[in-house]
Write a protein that holds these residues in place. Structure first.
Motif, PDB file in Angstrom:
ATOM      1  N   ARG A  45       0.829  -1.216   0.000  1.00 18.14           N
ATOM      2  CA  ARG A  45       0.000   0.000   0.000  1.00 18.14           C
ATOM      3  C   ARG A  45       0.862   1.264   0.000  1.00 18.14           C
ATOM      4  O   ARG A  45       0.487   2.280  -0.587  1.00 18.14           O
ATOM      5  CB  ARG A  45      -0.958  -0.015   1.198  1.00 18.14           C
ATOM      6  N   LYS A  46       2.020   1.207   0.642  1.00 16.91           N
ATOM      7  CA  LYS A  46       2.927   2.360   0.597  1.00 16.91           C
ATOM      8  C   LYS A  46       3.425   2.593  -0.828  1.00 16.91           C
ATOM      9  O   LYS A  46       3.574   3.755  -1.261  1.00 16.91           O
ATOM     10  CB  LYS A  46       4.104   2.138   1.556  1.00 16.91           C
ATOM     11  N   VAL A  51       3.028   5.649  -6.225  1.00 17.47           N
ATOM     12  CA  VAL A  51       2.678   5.699  -7.644  1.00 17.47           C
ATOM     13  C   VAL A  51       1.567   6.719  -7.887  1.00 17.47           C
ATOM     14  O   VAL A  51       1.602   7.474  -8.864  1.00 17.47           O
ATOM     15  CB  VAL A  51       2.258   4.302  -8.150  1.00 17.47           C
ATOM     16  N   ARG A  52       0.599   6.769  -7.003  1.00 19.36           N
ATOM     17  CA  ARG A  52      -0.485   7.735  -7.165  1.00 19.36           C
ATOM     18  C   ARG A  52       0.040   9.170  -7.063  1.00 19.36           C
ATOM     19  O   ARG A  52      -0.430  10.061  -7.779  1.00 19.36           O
ATOM     20  CB  ARG A  52      -1.578   7.472  -6.130  1.00 19.36           C
ATOM     21  N   ALA A  53       1.009   9.403  -6.180  1.00 18.96           N
ATOM     22  CA  ALA A  53       1.627  10.731  -6.104  1.00 18.96           C
ATOM     23  C   ALA A  53       2.395  11.040  -7.383  1.00 18.96           C
ATOM     24  O   ALA A  53       2.357  12.173  -7.888  1.00 18.96           O
ATOM     25  CB  ALA A  53       2.557  10.811  -4.893  1.00 18.96           C
ATOM     26  N   ARG A  67      -6.565  10.000 -14.103  1.00 16.85           N
ATOM     27  CA  ARG A  67      -7.840   9.702 -13.452  1.00 16.85           C
ATOM     28  C   ARG A  67      -8.100   8.196 -13.412  1.00 16.85           C
ATOM     29  O   ARG A  67      -8.445   7.634 -12.373  1.00 16.85           O
ATOM     30  CB  ARG A  67      -8.973  10.415 -14.187  1.00 16.85           C
ATOM     31  N   ALA A  68      -7.908   7.536 -14.558  1.00 17.64           N
ATOM     32  CA  ALA A  68      -8.192   6.107 -14.633  1.00 17.64           C
ATOM     33  C   ALA A  68      -7.228   5.278 -13.791  1.00 17.64           C
ATOM     34  O   ALA A  68      -7.646   4.365 -13.057  1.00 17.64           O
ATOM     35  CB  ALA A  68      -8.141   5.651 -16.093  1.00 17.64           C
ATOM     36  N   ARG A  72      -7.788   3.031 -10.419  1.00 18.52           N
ATOM     37  CA  ARG A  72      -7.436   1.604 -10.418  1.00 18.52           C
ATOM     38  C   ARG A  72      -6.696   1.236  -9.128  1.00 18.52           C
ATOM     39  O   ARG A  72      -7.036   0.255  -8.459  1.00 18.52           O
ATOM     40  CB  ARG A  72      -6.552   1.298 -11.632  1.00 18.52           C
ATOM     41  N   LEU A  73      -5.678   2.019  -8.792  1.00 22.27           N
ATOM     42  CA  LEU A  73      -4.868   1.719  -7.614  1.00 22.27           C
ATOM     43  C   LEU A  73      -5.614   2.008  -6.317  1.00 22.27           C
ATOM     44  O   LEU A  73      -5.510   1.259  -5.345  1.00 22.27           O
ATOM     45  CB  LEU A  73      -3.567   2.502  -7.666  1.00 22.27           C
ATOM     46  N   ARG A  74      -6.373   3.103  -6.298  1.00 14.54           N
ATOM     47  CA  ARG A  74      -7.131   3.456  -5.094  1.00 14.54           C
ATOM     48  C   ARG A  74      -8.149   2.370  -4.746  1.00 14.54           C
ATOM     49  O   ARG A  74      -8.246   1.936  -3.590  1.00 14.54           O
ATOM     50  CB  ARG A  74      -7.842   4.785  -5.329  1.00 14.54           C
TER      51      ARG A  74
END
Length: 328
Positions: A45-46, A51-53, A67-68, A72-74
């Protein structure tokens, strides 16, 4: 590969490489589980947060992709949260125990830790499909890696610098707004928003640190202190929610009163410390700091021989040092 973007490399290729590296590390945790499944989930999760950042940095030029892939990761991370979140509550009580003001408070917190451990074990026992969820999460990471092949960005260094500056300013404005909300009210959500802004800021400093290593490192240290304080504050808010929802699991009213008292005392101190730190971390204007970031990236690219623009004078850069304090 370190969690950083190197200014002397084509940006799209570098971006893909960093994202793929983090996602592969997450797959490794999920499939190999070197310290057990729950620690593997925590570590994975870390990586998802990182990756999201990273994906935020390309939003101006790749809104649909960001956005997509963020969704996906969230959404995938949420499927893995139950037992890890339950474990975090135990860690929060153990943290409170180190700050206990009396033997009675220590005993009450030990009782609360025991109750929350039993709760965590019940949740784990009921989560029979955890191996399947972890396997599915690993497959989702592979799909996210595959999606990177379709990403195309303008790799011109001036366009990249402009993009990074734009994102930096947007994130800094969000942080300033969150800090203002924390001053205006004591809602847990306001401090949670500030924490998320701090986490993204810390990760962006890490990603762009090659543009000015000494300054970025100094800002990272300050920001890490802020994120740690806000992390503990958020954990205490979550613990308060559990107490409100299920007070019976904590035993006697006397035990509950001591635990709540410990939470309130420590949370107030953490909020005070966090606000002082946040005022320092986010002291400079969003516009000014974003201009510095764009300039630093362009200058780092120029020094690599990729850009043949006129070098900004040392006086120009030194005049912006306040935006990235800590430089000698």
């Amino acid at each position: 590969m370190a969690f950083r973007l190197r200014p002397d490399r084509p940006f799209t290729a570098e971006f893909r490489s960093v994202a793929e590296n983090q996602l592969k590390k997450a797959i490794g945790f999920l499939e190999n589980q070197p310290d057990g499944p729950h620690e593997a989930i925590h570590d994975a999760r870390k990586k998802f947060k990182r990756v999201r950042a990273l994906y935020r940095l390309i939003e101006p030029d790749a809104k649909d992709f960001r956005r997509a892939e963020n969704a996906r990761l969230r959404d995938m991370a949420k499927t893995l949260s139950a037992v890890r979140d339950a474990t975090a509550l135990i860690e929060t009580v153990d943290y409170l125990t180190t700050e206990a003001g009396s033997e009675e408070e220590q005993a009450a917190l030990a009782s609360a830790s025991n109750a929350l451990t039993k709760r965590r074990d019940r949740i784990a026992a009921e989560e029979h499909d955890l191996p399947a969820k972890m396997a599915a999460a690993a497959d989702t990471c592979r799909a996210a890696i595959a999606a990177l092949d379709g990403l195309e960005l303008d790799d011109h260094h001036r366009r990249t610098a402009k993009r990074l500056g734009k994102v930096w300013e947007k994130q800094r404005r969000k942080a300033i707004a969150a800090l203002s909300q924390c001053h205006d009210n004591t809602h847990a959500e306001a401090f949670h928003d500030l924490r998320k802004c701090g986490q993204v800021y810390w990760m962006h400093l890490s990603l762009l640190r090659d543009a000015w290593p000494s300054a970025m490192a100094a800002k990272q240290r300050e920001t890490k202190l802020l994120v740690d304080r806000l992390g503990h504050e958020h954990d205490l808010s979550v613990l308060t929610e559990i107490i409100n929802e299920s007070p019976d699991i904590f035993g006697s009213s006397e035990t509950l009163a001591l635990v709540i008292g410990a939470i309130i005392t420590r949370q107030q101190a953490l909020r005070h410390e966090a606000l002082d730190l946040a005022e320092k971390v986010f002291a400079d204007s969003a516009e000014r700091e974003s201009d510095v970031i764009a300039l630093l990236w362009l200058e780092a690219s120029r020094l690599s021989g990729k850009v043949h623009a006129e070098k900004p004078s040392d006086k120009h850069i030194q005049g912006q040092e306040i935006a990235l304090r800590g430089v000698s």
